[in-house]
Design an enzyme around this catalytic site. Structure first.
Site, PDB file in Angstrom:
ATOM      1  N   LYS A 161      44.176 -12.159   4.846  1.00 29.93           N
ATOM      2  CA  LYS A 161      44.056 -11.242   5.989  1.00 29.93           C
ATOM      3  C   LYS A 161      43.761 -12.059   7.258  1.00 29.93           C
ATOM      4  O   LYS A 161      44.219 -13.178   7.367  1.00 29.93           O
ATOM      5  CB  LYS A 161      43.009 -10.159   5.697  1.00 29.93           C
ATOM      6  CG  LYS A 161      43.286  -9.474   4.339  1.00 29.93           C
ATOM      7  CD  LYS A 161      42.461  -8.246   4.096  1.00 29.93           C
ATOM      8  CE  LYS A 161      42.815  -7.676   2.726  1.00 29.93           C
ATOM      9  NZ  LYS A 161      42.123  -6.416   2.437  1.00 29.93           N
ATOM     10  N   GLY A 216      38.194  -3.784  -0.084  1.00 28.22           N
ATOM     11  CA  GLY A 216      37.119  -4.263   0.781  1.00 28.22           C
ATOM     12  C   GLY A 216      35.853  -3.433   0.677  1.00 28.22           C
ATOM     13  O   GLY A 216      34.947  -3.561   1.496  1.00 28.22           O
ATOM     14  N   GLY A 235      41.737  -9.933  -1.973  1.00 33.52           N
ATOM     15  CA  GLY A 235      41.337 -10.064  -0.580  1.00 33.52           C
ATOM     16  C   GLY A 235      40.108 -10.943  -0.460  1.00 33.52           C
ATOM     17  O   GLY A 235      40.178 -12.174  -0.533  1.00 33.52           O
TER      18      GLY A 235
HETATM   19  P1  13P Z   1      39.717  -6.864  -1.396  1.00 29.72           P
HETATM   20  O1  13P Z   1      39.945  -7.739  -2.585  1.00 29.72           O
HETATM   21  O2  13P Z   1      38.897  -7.520  -0.325  1.00 29.72           O
HETATM   22  O3  13P Z   1      39.243  -5.505  -1.781  1.00 29.72           O
HETATM   23  O4  13P Z   1      41.166  -6.645  -0.719  1.00 29.72           O
HETATM   24  C1  13P Z   1      42.224  -6.276  -1.513  1.00 29.72           C
HETATM   25  C2  13P Z   1      43.462  -6.354  -0.717  1.00 29.72           C
HETATM   26  O5  13P Z   1      43.643  -5.612   0.233  1.00 29.72           O
HETATM   27  C3  13P Z   1      44.439  -7.389  -1.066  1.00 29.72           C
HETATM   28  O6  13P Z   1      45.616  -7.206  -0.369  1.00 29.72           O
END
Ligand code: 13P
Length: 247
Positions: free
Chosen positions: A11, A171, A231
């Site tokens: 991200k 997230g 993520g």
């Molecule tokens: P998280 O692992 O931080 O929950 O994010 C998942 C995600 O959006 C991967 O593209």
């Protein structure tokens, strides 16, 4: 037999120093039996593509333009991503769909452009908490898949990876139970099997949404979970490697 894929979606995090340090640690670490990919912010792709050259860690981008080239300020073409060394590109991430208003039609157009350039799209699908509570998870996921099938044909998904990412688990630290995740993964595979059994058997379906070293093994043990799109935990080399090792 589908080869597992563990992909890190970084991200909009970090800086050049942290990005290169993370790649160094992933290259030096034990990645287990999984295929591993990293999807850094676009401005770092060229640099990281050079670092990964000759390794078995793949490079992915986080989005791709739906047009080939021209006056599309702020966009990045599939050909440019190829030049950086990308093999994968995420399309239709829920953050793009919800925060930046990307429609099913736009996501499908981006998907088409990635395929045309020889990139492997990682198509994200998934429901919000509201949609889950209303009991419409399957129809939401079906609509997101069908938009791509209508534009690109059922075969196209055979050249792609699908990521099931329940929006409520992204997230948030809230993770789908292995049973909840498997139910949707199984639904996705059945829906594809209705179009083409070979494509359905071959396509890799990743789980994304708060996957971490503590829950990865149980999720990855499910019949239709073929890897993870990670993520937060992909920003720490030790956690990301531990997830890869749980394959
Ligand atoms: P998280 O692992 O931080 O929950 O994010 C998942 C995600 O959006 C991967 O593209």
């Amino acid at each position: 037999m589908r080869d597992s894929l563990i992909a890190g979606n970084w991200k909009m995090n970090g800086d050049l120093a942290s990005a290169t340090a993370l790649v160094d640690a992933i290259l030096a670490g034990d990645r287990g039996a999984a295929e591993v990919a990293v999807c850094p912010p676009a401005v770092f792709l060229m640099k990281i593509g050079g670092m990964l050259d000759g390794s078995d860690v793949a490079l992915g981008a986080q989005n791709v333009c739906d047009r080939e080239s021209g006056a599309y300020t702020g966009e990045i073409s599939a050909a440019m991503l190829k030049e950086c060394g990308c093999r994968y590109v995420i399309v239709g991430h829920s953050e793009r769909r919800t925060l930046y208003g990307e429609s099913d039609a736009l996501v499908s157009a981006r998907f088409a452009m990635a395929l045309q350039a020889g990139l492997t799209p990682i198509l994200c699908v998934g429901e919000t908490l509201d949609e889950r509570e209303q009991g419409v998870t399957e129809s939401v996921v079906a609509r997101q898949l069908d938009a791509v099938v209508e534009r690109c044909g059922g075969d196209s998904l055979g050249a792609a990876v699908i990521a099931y990412e329940p929006v409520w688990a992204i997230g948030t630290g809230k993770v789908a139970t292995p049973e909840q995740a498997q139910a949707v993964h199984g639904f996705v595979r059945e829906r594809l099997a209705a179009l083409d059994a070979d494509v359905a058997a071959r396509v890799r379906i990743l789980y994304g949404g708060s996957m971490n070293p503590g829950n990865a093994a149980e999720l990855l043990a499910q019949a239709d979970i073929d890897g993870g799109l990670i993520g937060g935990a992909s920003l720490k080399a030790a956690d990301f490697l531990a997830i890869a090792q749980s394959v």
